[in-house]
Structures are given as C-alpha cells and as structure tokens.
Design a protein around this motif. Structure first.
Motif, PDB file in Angstrom:
ATOM      1  N   PRO A 129       0.802  -1.231   0.000  1.00  0.00           N
ATOM      2  CA  PRO A 129       0.000   0.000   0.000  1.00  0.00           C
ATOM      3  C   PRO A 129       0.837   1.285   0.000  1.00  0.00           C
ATOM      4  O   PRO A 129       0.487   2.240  -0.678  1.00  0.00           O
ATOM      5  N   GLU A 130       1.940   1.305   0.746  1.00  0.00           N
ATOM      6  CA  GLU A 130       2.757   2.523   0.801  1.00  0.00           C
ATOM      7  C   GLU A 130       3.415   2.808  -0.543  1.00  0.00           C
ATOM      8  O   GLU A 130       3.479   3.943  -0.999  1.00  0.00           O
ATOM      9  N   LEU A 131       3.904   1.768  -1.170  1.00  0.00           N
ATOM     10  CA  LEU A 131       4.612   1.924  -2.440  1.00  0.00           C
ATOM     11  C   LEU A 131       3.654   2.162  -3.607  1.00  0.00           C
ATOM     12  O   LEU A 131       4.016   2.795  -4.596  1.00  0.00           O
ATOM     13  N   ALA A 132       2.421   1.678  -3.491  1.00  0.00           N
ATOM     14  CA  ALA A 132       1.433   1.829  -4.564  1.00  0.00           C
ATOM     15  C   ALA A 132       1.134   3.296  -4.854  1.00  0.00           C
ATOM     16  O   ALA A 132       0.799   3.652  -5.984  1.00  0.00           O
ATOM     17  N   ALA A 133       1.259   4.157  -3.863  1.00  0.00           N
ATOM     18  CA  ALA A 133       1.026   5.582  -4.088  1.00  0.00           C
ATOM     19  C   ALA A 133       2.133   6.183  -4.956  1.00  0.00           C
ATOM     20  O   ALA A 133       1.874   7.037  -5.798  1.00  0.00           O
ATOM     21  N   ALA A 134       3.361   5.730  -4.760  1.00  0.00           N
ATOM     22  CA  ALA A 134       4.490   6.252  -5.535  1.00  0.00           C
ATOM     23  C   ALA A 134       4.562   5.638  -6.925  1.00  0.00           C
ATOM     24  O   ALA A 134       5.015   6.276  -7.870  1.00  0.00           O
ATOM     25  N   TYR A 135       4.142   4.369  -7.039  1.00  0.00           N
ATOM     26  CA  TYR A 135       4.194   3.636  -8.306  1.00  0.00           C
ATOM     27  C   TYR A 135       2.833   3.007  -8.593  1.00  0.00           C
ATOM     28  O   TYR A 135       2.676   1.782  -8.521  1.00  0.00           O
ATOM     29  N   PRO A 136       1.816   3.821  -8.905  1.00  0.00           N
ATOM     30  CA  PRO A 136       0.494   3.245  -9.146  1.00  0.00           C
ATOM     31  C   PRO A 136       0.528   2.296 -10.352  1.00  0.00           C
ATOM     32  O   PRO A 136       1.093   2.630 -11.389  1.00  0.00           O
ATOM     33  N   LYS A 137      -0.044   1.104 -10.164  1.00  0.00           N
ATOM     34  CA  LYS A 137      -0.026   0.117 -11.238  1.00  0.00           C
ATOM     35  C   LYS A 137      -1.042   0.491 -12.301  1.00  0.00           C
ATOM     36  O   LYS A 137      -2.228   0.615 -12.019  1.00  0.00           O
ATOM     37  N   PRO A 138      -0.580   0.685 -13.532  1.00  0.00           N
ATOM     38  CA  PRO A 138      -1.547   0.930 -14.607  1.00  0.00           C
ATOM     39  C   PRO A 138      -2.418  -0.296 -14.840  1.00  0.00           C
ATOM     40  O   PRO A 138      -2.075  -1.418 -14.467  1.00  0.00           O
ATOM     41  N   GLU A 139      -3.545  -0.082 -15.465  1.00  0.00           N
ATOM     42  CA  GLU A 139      -4.483  -1.157 -15.782  1.00  0.00           C
ATOM     43  C   GLU A 139      -3.806  -2.220 -16.638  1.00  0.00           C
ATOM     44  O   GLU A 139      -3.029  -1.918 -17.529  1.00  0.00           O
ATOM     45  N   GLY A 140      -4.101  -3.493 -16.346  1.00  0.00           N
ATOM     46  CA  GLY A 140      -3.553  -4.615 -17.101  1.00  0.00           C
ATOM     47  C   GLY A 140      -2.445  -5.306 -16.328  1.00  0.00           C
ATOM     48  O   GLY A 140      -2.055  -4.875 -15.251  1.00  0.00           O
ATOM     49  N   LEU A 141      -1.979  -6.400 -16.890  1.00  0.00           N
ATOM     50  CA  LEU A 141      -0.864  -7.138 -16.286  1.00  0.00           C
ATOM     51  C   LEU A 141      -0.357  -8.155 -17.296  1.00  0.00           C
ATOM     52  O   LEU A 141      -1.190  -8.830 -17.913  1.00  0.00           O
ATOM     53  N   PRO A 142       0.910  -8.270 -17.505  1.00  0.00           N
ATOM     54  CA  PRO A 142       1.960  -7.398 -16.997  1.00  0.00           C
ATOM     55  C   PRO A 142       1.892  -6.011 -17.637  1.00  0.00           C
ATOM     56  O   PRO A 142       1.239  -5.822 -18.660  1.00  0.00           O
ATOM     57  N   VAL A 143       2.589  -5.087 -17.019  1.00  0.00           N
ATOM     58  CA  VAL A 143       2.711  -3.732 -17.547  1.00  0.00           C
ATOM     59  C   VAL A 143       4.194  -3.393 -17.590  1.00  0.00           C
ATOM     60  O   VAL A 143       4.927  -3.669 -16.635  1.00  0.00           O
ATOM     61  N   THR A 144       4.618  -2.812 -18.696  1.00  0.00           N
ATOM     62  CA  THR A 144       6.011  -2.426 -18.869  1.00  0.00           C
ATOM     63  C   THR A 144       6.067  -0.957 -19.267  1.00  0.00           C
ATOM     64  O   THR A 144       5.424  -0.555 -20.244  1.00  0.00           O
ATOM     65  N   VAL A 145       6.794  -0.165 -18.504  1.00  0.00           N
ATOM     66  CA  VAL A 145       6.967   1.255 -18.792  1.00  0.00           C
ATOM     67  C   VAL A 145       8.467   1.523 -18.821  1.00  0.00           C
ATOM     68  O   VAL A 145       9.196   1.091 -17.924  1.00  0.00           O
ATOM     69  N   VAL A 146       8.903   2.242 -19.844  1.00  0.00           N
ATOM     70  CA  VAL A 146      10.311   2.614 -19.928  1.00  0.00           C
ATOM     71  C   VAL A 146      10.416   4.116 -19.702  1.00  0.00           C
ATOM     72  O   VAL A 146       9.783   4.913 -20.395  1.00  0.00           O
ATOM     73  N   ARG A 147      11.207   4.452 -18.719  1.00  0.00           N
ATOM     74  CA  ARG A 147      11.518   5.850 -18.401  1.00  0.00           C
ATOM     75  C   ARG A 147      12.861   6.143 -19.056  1.00  0.00           C
ATOM     76  O   ARG A 147      13.855   5.471 -18.785  1.00  0.00           O
ATOM     77  N   GLY A 148      12.887   7.115 -19.926  1.00  0.00           N
ATOM     78  CA  GLY A 148      14.102   7.444 -20.668  1.00  0.00           C
ATOM     79  C   GLY A 148      15.144   8.144 -19.829  1.00  0.00           C
ATOM     80  O   GLY A 148      14.915   8.486 -18.663  1.00  0.00           O
ATOM     81  N   LYS A 149      16.277   8.375 -20.441  1.00  0.00           N
ATOM     82  CA  LYS A 149      17.409   9.017 -19.760  1.00  0.00           C
ATOM     83  C   LYS A 149      17.067  10.402 -19.226  1.00  0.00           C
ATOM     84  O   LYS A 149      17.677  10.878 -18.278  1.00  0.00           O
ATOM     85  N   ASP A 150      16.076  11.042 -19.856  1.00  0.00           N
ATOM     86  CA  ASP A 150      15.684  12.393 -19.438  1.00  0.00           C
ATOM     87  C   ASP A 150      14.579  12.398 -18.378  1.00  0.00           C
ATOM     88  O   ASP A 150      14.084  13.454 -17.996  1.00  0.00           O
ATOM     89  N   GLY A 151      14.184  11.197 -17.890  1.00  0.00           N
ATOM     90  CA  GLY A 151      13.170  11.125 -16.844  1.00  0.00           C
ATOM     91  C   GLY A 151      11.742  11.124 -17.360  1.00  0.00           C
ATOM     92  O   GLY A 151      10.801  11.171 -16.574  1.00  0.00           O
ATOM     93  N   ARG A 152      11.590  11.047 -18.671  1.00  0.00           N
ATOM     94  CA  ARG A 152      10.252  11.030 -19.272  1.00  0.00           C
ATOM     95  C   ARG A 152       9.939   9.653 -19.841  1.00  0.00           C
ATOM     96  O   ARG A 152      10.839   8.926 -20.242  1.00  0.00           O
ATOM     97  N   VAL A 153       8.664   9.320 -19.877  1.00  0.00           N
ATOM     98  CA  VAL A 153       8.226   8.036 -20.423  1.00  0.00           C
ATOM     99  C   VAL A 153       8.516   7.997 -21.919  1.00  0.00           C
ATOM    100  O   VAL A 153       8.131   8.914 -22.652  1.00  0.00           O
ATOM    101  N   VAL A 154       9.209   6.950 -22.350  1.00  0.00           N
ATOM    102  CA  VAL A 154       9.488   6.776 -23.779  1.00  0.00           C
ATOM    103  C   VAL A 154       8.699   5.608 -24.371  1.00  0.00           C
ATOM    104  O   VAL A 154       8.540   5.509 -25.585  1.00  0.00           O
ATOM    105  N   GLN A 155       8.189   4.720 -23.512  1.00  0.00           N
ATOM    106  CA  GLN A 155       7.388   3.590 -23.978  1.00  0.00           C
ATOM    107  C   GLN A 155       6.540   3.099 -22.822  1.00  0.00           C
ATOM    108  O   GLN A 155       7.007   3.038 -21.683  1.00  0.00           O
ATOM    109  N   ALA A 156       5.291   2.730 -23.123  1.00  0.00           N
ATOM    110  CA  ALA A 156       4.381   2.196 -22.106  1.00  0.00           C
ATOM    111  C   ALA A 156       3.505   1.136 -22.761  1.00  0.00           C
ATOM    112  O   ALA A 156       2.852   1.414 -23.765  1.00  0.00           O
ATOM    113  N   GLU A 157       3.543  -0.078 -22.200  1.00  0.00           N
ATOM    114  CA  GLU A 157       2.818  -1.215 -22.786  1.00  0.00           C
ATOM    115  C   GLU A 157       2.080  -1.971 -21.695  1.00  0.00           C
ATOM    116  O   GLU A 157       2.634  -2.248 -20.638  1.00  0.00           O
TER     117      GLU A 157
END
Length: 173
Positions: A129-157
C-alpha cells in the motif's frame, strides 16, 4: 476456408484485454484503473526497498533508461514475459540499463519465493500500500513502462510483450 491472420499488435491487444478481464486483482488494485503513463510525460521516482535486500534509489536511474515492470507470481502472461525480462537484465545491466520489477502479489513472501524458484536476479520490490502511491499500477498485467534518460516516459505497454519486444527495450539505452 479463410485463415485469420493477426498482427503482433492485435495479439498483444487481445492478450492485454484478456488479462484485464481474467486477472484476480488484489483489493488495493480494485479501486480505480490507472491509465498507462503518457509517452513524453515526466515519471518521478521514489526510493524502494528491494525484495532481495538493498534499496532502489532514484539517483540510480538519473541519466539512464529505467524499465518498470509490474508483475505477479500467479499471472500466466507474466510467467511468459519474466524470463525475457531476466535475459534483458543480464544482457544490459552492465551497459547502464536500470530495472525495477514491482510485484503485485498479496504478500511479499510470495514474490520472494517465486523469484528464488525461477532464479530471477532483476531488482524487484513488493508493491504494498505505501509503495502503490508512488508507483500506481496501470491497468492490465503485466505492464512495462520505460523511463528514458531524461526522466520522461518513452514507452508504455500493457499486456505480455513477446521476446523480441523485450529485447527491443534495449534501444532506449
């Protein structure tokens, strides 16, 4: 007789839809469906205690690609993708890839036992529960998100990625 030919994207979408319909969500995940983060959106990070000991600190991902991977030990789609994530981790960690696999199992012990049984060494945390606020799970499973070198999302699946799709995540290094 006609043969139905589906593209890989259609197969991924069908798998994602099936996972949304058939995954028994933990109570914490039932509340509101979180959409995938938008490509180009900043993705802030929080410190995380790792299941194998140690911590993931946001500074570890500064200027580096970070793969965030939400999974569960009971998820059949995750069971197919996780070995590919382990291969990606083993092949790319020395090149600067960072990974944070977030288990949505009901108890951290279930995730630890699964990781040990399978021999997975990628950095993993339990999404309590504590970590879910910082890293809310997007809908679906599995979920893969890539955060680029600049701190922005570059891919989300959402949904299972094929082996070649997981290998392709290294392009963000």
């Amino acid at each position: 007789m006609h043969r139905l030919a589906l593209s890989r994207r259609q197969l991924l979408q069908a798998g994602a839809a099936a996972s949304v319909l058939t995954v028994p969500w933990a109570p914490a995940q039932k509340a509101a469906a979180t959409p995938l983060p938008a490509v180009g959106a900043p993705y802030p990070l929080a410190a995380v205690p790792l299941l194998g000991g140690g911590r993931f600190e946001p500074a570890q991902a500064e200027g580096r690609a970070l793969v965030l991977y939400w999974w569960a030990s009971w998820c059949p789609f995750c069971a197919q993708q996780s070995p590919e994530m382990q291969k990606l981790w083993a092949a790319q960690k020395d090149r600067g890839l960072r990974m944070l696999a977030l288990s949505i199992d009901k108890k951290p012990d279930e995730a630890v036992a699964y990781l040990q049984k399978k021999g997975y060494t990628f950095p993993a945390a339990w999404l309590g529960p504590e970590l879910a606020a910082a890293y809310p799970k997007p809908e679906g499973l599995p979920v893969t998100v890539v955060r680029g070198k600049d701190g922005r999302v570059v891919q989300a699946e959402k949904g299972q990625l094929f082996a070649e799709d997981v290998v392709d995540l290294a392009r963000w290094l």
